[in-house]
Design a protein around this motif. Structure first.
Motif, PDB file in Angstrom:
ATOM      1  N   ASP A 229      26.087  17.155   9.708  1.00  0.00           N
ATOM      2  CA  ASP A 229      26.223  15.710   9.544  1.00  0.00           C
ATOM      3  C   ASP A 229      26.569  15.370   8.098  1.00  0.00           C
ATOM      4  OD1 ASP A 229      26.066  12.936  10.098  1.00  0.00           O
ATOM      5  OD2 ASP A 229      23.945  12.885   9.559  1.00  0.00           O
ATOM      6  N   ARG A 230      27.725  15.820   7.644  1.00  0.00           N
ATOM      7  CA  ARG A 230      28.086  15.677   6.222  1.00  0.00           C
ATOM      8  C   ARG A 230      28.461  14.245   5.854  1.00  0.00           C
ATOM      9  NH1 ARG A 230      27.800  20.690   4.496  1.00  0.00           N
ATOM     10  NH2 ARG A 230      28.392  22.426   5.851  1.00  0.00           N
ATOM     11  N   ARG A 231      28.710  13.401   6.855  1.00  0.00           N
ATOM     12  CA  ARG A 231      29.013  11.996   6.574  1.00  0.00           C
ATOM     13  C   ARG A 231      27.765  11.128   6.542  1.00  0.00           C
ATOM     14  NH1 ARG A 231      33.386  11.198  11.256  1.00  0.00           N
ATOM     15  NH2 ARG A 231      31.571  12.033  12.343  1.00  0.00           N
ATOM     16  N   GLY A 232      26.646  11.668   7.021  1.00  0.00           N
ATOM     17  CA  GLY A 232      25.400  10.914   6.992  1.00  0.00           C
ATOM     18  C   GLY A 232      25.262   9.904   8.100  1.00  0.00           C
ATOM     19  N   TYR A 233      25.991  10.082   9.195  1.00  0.00           N
ATOM     20  CA  TYR A 233      25.932   9.109  10.286  1.00  0.00           C
ATOM     21  C   TYR A 233      24.706   9.312  11.187  1.00  0.00           C
ATOM     22  CZ  TYR A 233      30.843   8.050   9.174  1.00  0.00           C
ATOM     23  OH  TYR A 233      32.009   7.692   8.538  1.00  0.00           O
ATOM     24  N   ASP A 240      27.310  14.037   2.134  1.00  0.00           N
ATOM     25  CA  ASP A 240      27.764  14.749   0.946  1.00  0.00           C
ATOM     26  C   ASP A 240      28.118  13.803  -0.187  1.00  0.00           C
ATOM     27  OD1 ASP A 240      27.494  17.240   2.096  1.00  0.00           O
ATOM     28  OD2 ASP A 240      29.586  17.368   2.760  1.00  0.00           O
ATOM     29  N   ASP A 241      28.670  12.642   0.142  1.00  0.00           N
ATOM     30  CA  ASP A 241      29.256  11.758  -0.855  1.00  0.00           C
ATOM     31  C   ASP A 241      28.739  10.339  -0.658  1.00  0.00           C
ATOM     32  OD1 ASP A 241      30.829  10.443  -2.699  1.00  0.00           O
ATOM     33  OD2 ASP A 241      32.682  10.620  -1.534  1.00  0.00           O
ATOM     34  N   LEU A 242      28.098   9.794  -1.690  1.00  0.00           N
ATOM     35  CA  LEU A 242      27.587   8.425  -1.633  1.00  0.00           C
ATOM     36  C   LEU A 242      28.417   7.459  -2.459  1.00  0.00           C
ATOM     37  CD1 LEU A 242      23.715   9.049  -1.943  1.00  0.00           C
ATOM     38  CD2 LEU A 242      25.129   8.963   0.120  1.00  0.00           C
TER      39      LEU A 242
END
Length: 317
Positions: A229-233, A240-242
């Motif tokens: 879940d690298r997008r944080g959904y 990974d990226d905020l």
């Protein structure tokens, strides 16, 4: 763990108001039934200055109909800013109407429309689907802003606990899809990380424990591969990226299970160049705002109202 002596004395009596959160079956169904029985009736929510309206987001290929409760100040003309609210409940409990008493107060104090969405709960849906529900409801509201007296240039999102976690993921999704310019994300004791941090010596004894957290996340994740879940959904903490997400307001009690993951997320936001306003309330456990008359509760609520007012006036962080 014995942390009762660290609880703000004014918050101690409210601890008796919280049920044990038995998330495993059949406990979950019992909890849902109990919470349904505690939900306010529409008649009990009638007041002179805030109008409530239940509207429906139409079904689409992306999902079924979704209910939204609008809370709008009476007598205010023109388009008002929107606070898009996502209720808590560990992803598995709760409803929009349960939050209506608090949302009425917020609409009154801030002078905005508050929209609370009934997203689908887990385990009936898993993975990123609850965030997709929230995204679809938010986009529909923004697209129909004029008919509901909403200013689409002044939209903030937020929620408490699981709702705060969903709001953080929603902010990431909105950034990635480039659909809406959010003014702010308000994350109240947000549930951000499936990797339950239960080893803090002073956090998580009361209300929402590491055991309840792990059980709720298991139902939310289902068979999904959360590690990817690298997008944080699914879990915002795994993104990974905020960079480029909406400015954030984060509030948490010093005894809350989520203290360390919330501080870690605030630190990551700041390092990504995102304006972040972090508040830690001494002696506060998860959901301490239920102690309505406590000075800590009055302070945290006024902090939230204040930052929303400033944001909607254009000079907030």
């Amino acid at each position: 763990m014995d942390t009762r002596h660290l609880v703000d004395p004014e918050l101690l009596p409210a601890l008796a108001l919280f049920p044990p959160f038995d998330i495993a079956e059949p406990g979950l169904e019992n909890l849902r039934s109990m919470m349904d029985g505690l939900a306010p009736t529409p008649e009990s929510l009638v007041c002179d200055d805030i109008a409530l309206q239940r509207i429906t987001v139409p079904a689409s290929p992306a999902g079924p109909e979704l209910g939204i409760i609008l809370h709008r100040p009476v007598g205010q003309t023109g388009s008002l800013p929107l606070y898009f609210h996502i209720h808590g409940g560990g992803f598995v409990l709760g409803s929009a109407i349960m939050s209506s008493p608090a949302n009425i107060v917020l609409a009154r104090e801030v002078g905005c429309v508050v929209a609370s969405v009934d997203y689908r709960l887990s385990p009936e849906v898993t993975g990123q689907q609850p965030v997709e529900d929230c995204y679809r409801a938010l986009c529909w509201l923004a697209g129909n802003a004029q008919s509901h007296g909403i200013d689409p240039s002044r939209i903030a999102i937020g929620g408490e606990s699981a709702g705060g976690g969903l709001a953080a993921s929603l902010a990431l999704m909105v950034r990635d899809r480039g659909t809406i310019a959010l003014a702010m994300q308000m994350l109240i004791c947000p549930m951000l990380d499936d990797r339950t941090q239960g080893d803090h010596p002073h956090c998580g004894e009361f209300v929402w424990t590491a055991e309840a957290n792990a059980a709720a996340w298991a139902l939310r994740i289902g068979n999904e591969d959360v590690v990817q879940d690298r997008r944080g959904y699914i879990a915002a903490a795994r993104a990974d990226d905020l960079q480029g997400v909406a400015p954030a307001y984060i509030a948490v009690g010093s005894l809350d299970l989520f203290l360390e993951e919330d501080i870690a997320y605030a630190r990551r936001l700041a390092r990504a160049g995102v304006p972040v306003d972090l508040h830690v309330y001494a002696g506060g456990y998860h959901g301490f705002e239920l102690a309505a008359d406590a000075s800590a509760t009055r302070r945290t609520m006024e902090d939230r109202f204040s930052v929303l007012r400033r944001t909607f006036q254009g000079d907030g962080s």
